[in-house]
Write a protein that holds these residues in place. Structure first.
Motif, PDB file in Angstrom:
ATOM      1  N   ASP A   1     -53.406  71.290  29.033  1.00 44.63           N
ATOM      2  CA  ASP A   1     -53.559  70.069  28.247  1.00 44.63           C
ATOM      3  C   ASP A   1     -54.547  69.125  28.930  1.00 44.63           C
ATOM      4  OD1 ASP A   1     -51.765  70.710  26.212  1.00 44.63           O
ATOM      5  OD2 ASP A   1     -50.046  69.901  27.303  1.00 44.63           O
TER       6      ASP A   1
ATOM      7  N   SER B   1     -50.654  73.498  33.391  1.00 42.03           N
ATOM      8  CA  SER B   1     -50.927  73.091  32.012  1.00 42.03           C
ATOM      9  C   SER B   1     -52.426  73.024  31.752  1.00 42.03           C
ATOM     10  CB  SER B   1     -50.305  71.719  31.742  1.00 42.03           C
ATOM     11  OG  SER B   1     -50.708  71.221  30.475  1.00 42.03           O
TER      12      SER B   1
ATOM     13  N   SER C   1     -50.727  66.416  24.553  1.00 36.07           N
ATOM     14  CA  SER C   1     -50.597  67.732  23.926  1.00 36.07           C
ATOM     15  C   SER C   1     -51.887  68.149  23.218  1.00 36.07           C
ATOM     16  CB  SER C   1     -49.447  67.725  22.907  1.00 36.07           C
ATOM     17  OG  SER C   1     -49.401  68.949  22.206  1.00 36.07           O
TER      18      SER C   1
ATOM     19  N   ASP D   1     -43.226  67.628  18.928  1.00 37.67           N
ATOM     20  CA  ASP D   1     -43.374  66.633  19.994  1.00 37.67           C
ATOM     21  C   ASP D   1     -42.168  66.657  20.936  1.00 37.67           C
ATOM     22  OD1 ASP D   1     -45.757  65.879  18.830  1.00 37.67           O
ATOM     23  OD2 ASP D   1     -44.923  64.095  17.844  1.00 37.67           O
TER      24      ASP D   1
ATOM     25  N   TRP E   1     -42.482  69.585  23.269  1.00 39.34           N
ATOM     26  CA  TRP E   1     -43.521  69.333  24.279  1.00 39.34           C
ATOM     27  C   TRP E   1     -43.017  68.378  25.357  1.00 39.34           C
ATOM     28  CZ3 TRP E   1     -46.369  65.015  25.851  1.00 39.34           C
ATOM     29  CH2 TRP E   1     -47.503  65.287  26.638  1.00 39.34           C
TER      30      TRP E   1
END
Length: 239
Positions: free
Chosen positions: A227, A225, A180, A43, A46
């Motif tokens: 995500d 990204s 994430s 985490d 990220w």
């Protein structure tokens, strides 16, 4: 025993995998899940990537507002700031501690303010012009209920919000708050958000409705990204 010897001995001790027991509000009441040190490390990495995307770098300064019960994401955020070598000050996100936020903001002249809440802004607005205060700040990451207050005074704040045990962080594209994909599965049903643990999480968490209004956007963001992105409620939809 010298301090160096004590620290060396401590490094040899076994450390349990479990770091936190995360308790979070969901649509059906309070839920719990475990958080391991390995997951905190992932985490942290990220979050550091998200902060780099906002231009945070060594030598800059930041103000972080969070509450003690939010340690599950605050710990990783602090680790990310330290890893980026960003000096930071911490204030409570509750309204009663708004003066600490004001002092840190005045003394640190931060590049970033992270985690602003509506309660903090309400407290500050009684003593200062929040537009004048935060418009010079390069990066403002605020809770979903605080973002409309900032936009109303010309501060282009981005969303940062806990999403159950996960964390959602908006990038400079302002097209939704990223979560994430490697760690969490986010979804929506009837306009309500849900979260579930990804395959790599040590503690299983089945799909959990959160009772939070919003929708999920998939596909590559303009920031690069892949995500998923969360849009919280109609007040924070794209304009």
């Amino acid at each position: 025993m010298a301090r160096a010897d004590t620290l060396a001995r401590a490094r040899e001790l076994d450390r349990p995998d479990l770091a936190y027991l995360v308790r979070f509000p969901a649509a059906g009441g309070i839920r719990e899940t475990d958080l391991t040190w390995a997951e905190i490390a992932r985490d942290t990495a990220w979050i550091a990537d998200r902060l780099r995307g906002h231009g945070l770098a060594a030598g800059q300064r930041a103000v972080l507002t969070a509450s003690g019960f939010e340690g599950f994401w605050c710990h990783a955020m602090i680790g990310a700031l330290r890893g980026l070598r960003v000096t930071y000050g911490i204030a409570e996100a509750m309204g009663w501690d708004h003066r600490r936020t004001s002092v840190f903001h005045r003394e640190l002249r931060p590049h970033a303010v992270i985690g602003l809440s509506a309660e903090t802004l309400e407290g500050l607005s009684g003593a200062t012009d929040i537009g004048e205060m935060f418009r010079p700040t390069s990066v403002v990451l605020a809770r979903p209920d605080a973002v409309p207050m900032l936009h109303a005074v010309g501060v282009p704040g981005c969303v940062l919000s806990p999403l159950g045990p996960a964390l959602a962080v908006e990038c400079p594209e302002r097209s939704g708050a990223h979560v994430s994909a490697a760690e969490w599965r986010v979804g929506e049903r009837d306009g309500q958000l849900s979260v579930a643990a990804g395959e790599g999480r040590a503690s299983p968490l089945s799909e959990t409705p959160l009772g939070i209004a919003g929708r999920v956007v998939t596909g590559r963001c303009a920031c690069g990204s892949d995500d998923p992105r969360v849009l919280f409620g109609e007040a924070n939809q794209l304009s």
